[in-house]
Write an enzyme that holds these catalytic residues in place. Structure first.
Site, mmCIF file in Angstrom:
data_model
loop_
_atom_site.group_PDB
_atom_site.id
_atom_site.type_symbol
_atom_site.label_atom_id
_atom_site.label_comp_id
_atom_site.label_asym_id
_atom_site.label_seq_id
_atom_site.Cartn_x
_atom_site.Cartn_y
_atom_site.Cartn_z
ATOM 1 N N GLY A 1 1.133 -1.630 0.154
ATOM 2 C CA GLY A 1 0.246 0.079 0.282
ATOM 3 C C GLY A 1 0.759 0.607 -0.028
ATOM 4 O O GLY A 1 0.604 2.059 0.815
ATOM 5 N N ALA A 2 1.648 1.363 -0.920
ATOM 6 C CA ALA A 2 3.231 2.248 -0.568
ATOM 7 C C ALA A 2 2.875 3.693 -1.203
ATOM 8 O O ALA A 2 3.692 4.403 -1.790
ATOM 9 C CB ALA A 2 4.391 1.762 -0.528
ATOM 10 N N ASN A 3 1.376 3.716 -2.528
ATOM 11 C CA ASN A 3 1.424 4.589 -3.015
ATOM 12 C C ASN A 3 0.466 5.632 -2.808
ATOM 13 O O ASN A 3 -0.060 6.314 -3.460
ATOM 14 C CB ASN A 3 0.333 4.043 -4.910
ATOM 15 N N THR A 4 -0.008 5.396 -1.388
ATOM 16 C CA THR A 4 -0.244 6.570 -0.780
ATOM 17 C C THR A 4 -0.727 6.574 0.440
ATOM 18 O O THR A 4 0.361 5.425 1.668
ATOM 19 C CB THR A 4 -2.034 6.789 -0.989
ATOM 20 N N ILE B 1 0.205 6.483 4.857
ATOM 21 C CA ILE B 1 0.835 6.268 5.422
ATOM 22 C C ILE B 1 2.023 5.598 4.711
ATOM 23 O O ILE B 1 3.808 5.287 4.938
ATOM 24 C CB ILE B 1 0.314 5.139 6.898
ATOM 25 N N SER C 1 -3.762 -0.900 14.796
ATOM 26 C CA SER C 1 -4.742 0.572 15.477
ATOM 27 C C SER C 1 -5.046 0.488 16.043
ATOM 28 O O SER C 1 -5.114 -0.515 17.122
ATOM 29 C CB SER C 1 -5.826 0.867 13.959
ATOM 30 N N TYR D 1 -13.363 -3.891 10.617
ATOM 31 C CA TYR D 1 -12.427 -2.791 10.271
ATOM 32 C C TYR D 1 -11.731 -3.414 11.926
ATOM 33 O O TYR D 1 -10.686 -4.202 11.833
ATOM 34 C CB TYR D 1 -12.491 -1.783 9.973
#
Length: 292
Positions: free
Chosen positions: A22-25, A27, A151, A176
Site C-alpha cells: 500500500g505504498a502508493n498513498t 502512510i 490500530s 475493521y
C-alpha cells in the site's frame, strides 16, 4: 490518539531491501519515501500500478535514489499475492524489512476474490499469506524485521470464529476493528514462532491520520474535517512504522505493540495466546497453508 511520536533513528540502510504494501498513498508512501532516503532498495507493492509508478518517480526525484520499484499486489486476491511473491523471490536475493501497511476500512459488506470478508481478507489474511510466502527470504537475510500496521481500534475488536467472514452478522466499523485485532494477534504468534531465527516482528498504531482509508465513510470524512487540526499527517503517521523498522536494539521487544514510537498497551483480547494460536491455525486452513 492525538500525540505524535517521532522516529529519531539516524540509521542509514544502503543495500537493504524493503517491501512496503500500500505504498502508493498515505502512510505507506511516506514510509517508503523515508526508507528510500536512507538508501534502501524499496518495493512499492500496490494494487494501482499506474499510481504507484507516479509515486515511485516522485520518490526517486526527491531522494535521488533510483532503486524504487513498483510491483502489482492486490491483497484481496491470493493469486495476485502469490504472483507478487513468486516474482519478488525470483528477482531478489534478500529481504530485510517487510512492512504490512495496506488496508481497507469500513467497507460495505463485500468479499475478496477468494470469498473472504473484505476486512479480514485484506487486512489480515492477505498479509498473513504474503508474510508466509516471504518468510524464508527474511530468515536468510536476518537480522530482518516485519512491521504490521494495526490500530487503536483493536480495542473494540473480537475474533468471532463462528462468524469470521461476517455472514451471520456484519457491521463495517466493527469488522475493521476485528481485523486490526487480528493484526496484533498475528504479530504476537509470529514472534513466538520466529524466536531465535533473527527475524523480529512488531505491530503499530500509527495514530489518527488523514489518509484515503476513510473514503467509504461519509461520517468519518466529516469527523476528520471537523477535527482536522488534531489529525496527523501521513508523514507523522509513518513515524512509528519507521521506528520499528529502523531503531537499533529493538529485538528484545519482539512481538510488542507500538504507538507514537513507544511500547503501547493492548487489550486483553490482544494478549490471548490461545486465540492467537487458533487464529493462526484457522488462517492456515483458509489459505491452504501447512499448520506447522
Amino acid at each position: 490518539m492525538l500525540s505524535s511520536g517521532v522516529c529519531t533513528s539516524t540509521v542509514e540502510i544502503p543495500g537493504k531491501v524493503v517491501v512496503v504494501t500500500g505504498a502508493n498513498t498515505g502512510i505507506g508512501k511516506e514510509t517508503a519515501k523515508e526508507l528510500a532516503q536512507r538508501g534502501a532498495r524499496v518495493y512499492l507493492a500496490c494494487r494501482d500500478v499506474q499510481k504507484g509508478e507516479l509515486v515511485a518517480k516522485e520518490i526517486q526525484t526527491m531522494t535521488g535514489n533510483q532503486q524504487v520499484l513498483v510491483r502489482k499486489l492486490d491483497l484481496s486476491d491470493t493469486k495476485s499475492i502469490r504472483a507478487f511473491a513468486k516474482g519478488f523471490l525470483a528477482e531478489e536475493k534478500h529481504l530485510h524489512i517487510l512492512i504490512n501497511n495496506a488496508g481497507v476500512m469500513m467497507c460495505p459488506y463485500s468479499k475478496t476474490a477468494d470469498g473472504f470478508e473484505m476486512h479480514i481478507g485484506v487486512n489480515h489474511l492477505g498479509h498473513f499469506l504474503l508474510t508466509h510466502l516471504l518468510l524464508e527470504k527474511l530468515k536468510e537475510s536476518a537480522p530482518s524485521r516485519i512491521v504490521n500496521v494495526s490500530s487503536l481500534a483493536h480495542l473494540l475488536g473480537r475474533i468471532h470464529f463462528h462468524n469470521l467472514q461476517g455472514e451471520k452478522f456484519y457491521n463495517a466499523g466493527l469488522a475493521y476493528c476485528h481485523s486490526k485485532l487480528a493484526n496484533i494477534l498475528f504479530t504476537q504468534e509470529l514472534a513466538r514462532r520466529l524466536k531465535g531465527s533473527g527475524v523480529t516482528t512488531y505491530s503499530v498504531h500509527p495514530g489518527t491520520v488523514q489518509t484515503e482509508l476513510i473514503r467509504h465513510s461519509s461520517f468519518m470524512n466529516w469527523m476528520w474535517w471537523l477535527f482536522s487540526f488534531f489529525i496527523k499527517t501521513p508523514q507523522q503517521g509513518a513515524q512509528t512504522s519507521l521506528y520499528c523498522a529502523l531503531t537499533e536494539g529493538l529485538e528484545i521487544l519482539n512481538g510488542s505493540h507500538f504507538s507514537d514510537c513507544h511500547v503501547a498497551w493492548v487489550s486483553a483480547q490482544a494478549r490471548n495466546e490461545t486465540v492467537a494460536r487458533r487464529l493462526w491455525d484457522v488462517s492456515c486452513d483458509l489459505l491452504g497453508l501447512p499448520m506447522d
